[in-house]
Design a protein around this motif. Sequence first.
Motif, PDB file in Angstrom:
ATOM      1  N   UNK A 263      24.814  51.008  24.078  1.00 34.74           N
ATOM      2  CA  UNK A 263      24.746  52.109  24.320  1.00 34.74           C
ATOM      3  C   UNK A 263      24.244  51.819  26.364  1.00 34.74           C
ATOM      4  N   UNK A 264      25.091  52.317  27.095  1.00 32.23           N
ATOM      5  CA  UNK A 264      25.390  51.892  28.409  1.00 32.23           C
ATOM      6  C   UNK A 264      25.889  53.739  28.970  1.00 32.23           C
ATOM      7  N   UNK A 265      25.401  53.572  30.546  1.00 33.86           N
ATOM      8  CA  UNK A 265      25.868  55.215  30.235  1.00 33.86           C
ATOM      9  C   UNK A 265      25.956  54.215  32.159  1.00 33.86           C
ATOM     10  N   UNK A 266      26.315  53.540  32.655  1.00 33.77           N
ATOM     11  CA  UNK A 266      26.512  53.532  34.046  1.00 33.77           C
ATOM     12  C   UNK A 266      27.823  54.059  34.713  1.00 33.77           C
ATOM     13  N   UNK A 267      29.231  53.590  33.689  1.00 34.77           N
ATOM     14  CA  UNK A 267      30.417  53.670  33.679  1.00 34.77           C
ATOM     15  C   UNK A 267      30.643  55.425  33.739  1.00 34.77           C
ATOM     16  N   UNK A 268      29.587  56.153  32.979  1.00 40.79           N
ATOM     17  CA  UNK A 268      29.904  57.307  33.036  1.00 40.79           C
ATOM     18  C   UNK A 268      28.949  57.839  34.070  1.00 40.79           C
ATOM     19  N   UNK A 269      28.440  57.517  34.704  1.00 41.18           N
ATOM     20  CA  UNK A 269      27.939  57.859  36.329  1.00 41.18           C
ATOM     21  C   UNK A 269      28.511  57.789  37.247  1.00 41.18           C
ATOM     22  N   UNK A 270      29.401  56.571  37.590  1.00 45.02           N
ATOM     23  CA  UNK A 270      30.672  56.197  38.474  1.00 45.02           C
ATOM     24  C   UNK A 270      31.418  57.776  38.000  1.00 45.02           C
ATOM     25  N   UNK A 271      32.065  58.076  36.919  1.00 45.96           N
ATOM     26  CA  UNK A 271      33.146  59.585  36.787  1.00 45.96           C
ATOM     27  C   UNK A 271      32.692  60.334  37.424  1.00 45.96           C
ATOM     28  N   UNK A 272      31.135  60.709  36.643  1.00 45.80           N
ATOM     29  CA  UNK A 272      30.549  62.183  37.118  1.00 45.80           C
ATOM     30  C   UNK A 272      30.322  62.690  38.698  1.00 45.80           C
ATOM     31  N   UNK A 273      29.675  60.396  39.190  1.00 46.61           N
ATOM     32  CA  UNK A 273      30.411  60.986  41.103  1.00 46.61           C
ATOM     33  C   UNK A 273      31.272  61.099  41.819  1.00 46.61           C
ATOM     34  N   UNK A 274      32.857  60.716  40.292  1.00 44.42           N
ATOM     35  CA  UNK A 274      34.183  61.225  40.965  1.00 44.42           C
ATOM     36  C   UNK A 274      33.820  62.674  41.591  1.00 44.42           C
ATOM     37  N   UNK A 275      33.311  62.986  40.242  1.00 43.03           N
ATOM     38  CA  UNK A 275      33.878  64.624  39.497  1.00 43.03           C
ATOM     39  C   UNK A 275      32.899  65.037  40.344  1.00 43.03           C
ATOM     40  N   UNK A 276      31.753  64.969  40.864  1.00 43.42           N
ATOM     41  CA  UNK A 276      30.904  66.316  41.863  1.00 43.42           C
ATOM     42  C   UNK A 276      31.604  66.238  43.654  1.00 43.42           C
TER      43      UNK A 276
END
Length: 582
Positions: free
Chosen positions: A95-108
């Motif tokens: 239940x970790x979410x840091x990787x998702x934030x990095x991906x979404x930051x790139x896509x933004x």
Amino acid sequence: MKRLAILPAIITVLYISSCNKSDLLDKTSKDSIDADKFFNTATDLQVYTNGFYDMLPTTTVYTDDQYSDNMIPLIVGDRVKGARIVPASNTGTNWQWADLRRINYFLEHYEKCPDNAAKLKYGGIARFFRAYFYYDKVKTFGDVPFYNKVLAANDPDLYKARDSRKLVMDSVLADINYAVANIPKEIQLNQVTKYTALLLKARICLFEGTFRKYHALGDHEKFLTEAAAAANELINSGAYKLLTTGGVNASYRELFARNDQDATETILARDYNPTFGRHGLSYLMVAPTAGVYGIPKDMIDSYLMKDGSRFTDLPDYKTKGFYDEMQNRDPRLTQTTPGPDFTAYKETTREPVNLNITTTGYRVIKALATRDQWGSLNSYNDIIIFRYAEALLVLAEAKGELGTLTQADLDKSINVLRTRAGMPALNLAVANSNPDPFLADLYPNVTTGVNKGVLLEIRRERRIEMFNEGLRWDDLMRWKEGKKLEKPMVGMYFPGLGAFDFNNDGKADVYLHTGNASGAPAGTPSIINVNQKKLTNGTSGNFNPLSNTPRTFNELKDYYYPLPIEDLTLNPNLDQNPYWTN
């Protein structure tokens, strides 16, 4: 060529300076790169997305099976025992979410780059990893919150409830479809390409389609159809083929034991070498106090005879001695576990039998490198993450589950694998006319139907071909066969105490005793006290490494993991998975 083992040093400036793998989505982050000054060139996009490769597994690809029914380690994992508990925090959990934030930051931010080709490629790679991220979340927890944006500290979505599995998986399918459509057709051993995306799509869709089918969630046909189509597209591309170096008696072992992968069968690999990266995989296979991995007998019994007949149809298959049970079998058997004439990789002198480094008597040698790499953290053979053989298996299984499988489908999938192993072809009509009762007992949820026999055979092939590649737990979960973990998991059979000749050379290789080893012939390499390494009947029977390890699988809850208590407290809109008690 970008290597998965080592990332460019510049990656360190891309990641959130105060963020690590345990960061939560509701923590304010401060990005150490300025989006206004970055994401302007193809190199910027490449460098940022290189960091996503850290999400991919390392040697756990070849050790995860110890937490399934495929391997019995010295220390049995909680999920095999049915002893998982609700964690207090997300530390050490999925239940970790840091990787998702990095991906979404790139896509933004990536679309500000004027290079359209680069945007398509690296936008596709980012979506590949977001699909990979959420696929992993769904198969672990079921329903999860879906986020396709970077969350600020005051965003109300921080406290949203879990989104439905179907919504999340539809989003995963959209992401992986984008990746397939926009990442170029390249042969790159250490980089994600269109072909990697096709295989990930096939894996995701097979999992979701069969999970929905066997767990009665509905709408499974869509994902099974997508799985078959993705696998078929990869096969028809002609970009890859099976490695056959060394012939039927060596090629399967060669594929995993060699130091350096190539792009014959391997689609994506993590690169190691003596200079910049080593691992400890071989040590786990040979150390008497580390992994001590053992293959259970039901896995050994699953290998066919070399003529294609079933070993388990032999009347005495349960009580055959080691030498006899290893004769005239599928050649992959003795490329996965040592046979009577086992030699270390690249050597010609027969290796002494050593039953002290395996719980069941059946050692694991798949991916065991040359002897000089057997020391702790001394291995440098590359680790395969995705390979072509999986696409062949996905095509056959997806079509079998859909009821559209033909003999032509088998000939371009399962029978290609059997040809590499020197095994006779699987015949659809014959398999369905005479389902294997041994396999039917292992997988009772494959119920009567026109494809029961061939589905069982495809499961046989998948277990043998993909053994020790980190897929077995997921297979049992998607097939709703968790109760398989409660079935006997024993090792090789001995009719009694005394000396045993494992390679038919007239010399003792193993001596079993109850505390007095004085009768062991001189030079016997393996001397075993059955008071310590127990047999099922005391002084006879099968090695029984789990004799004091109760195992239960709760059908009501154990197909999912529990959510951490801390996260449920922080977000009252989250609910715990059913039947898990906080």
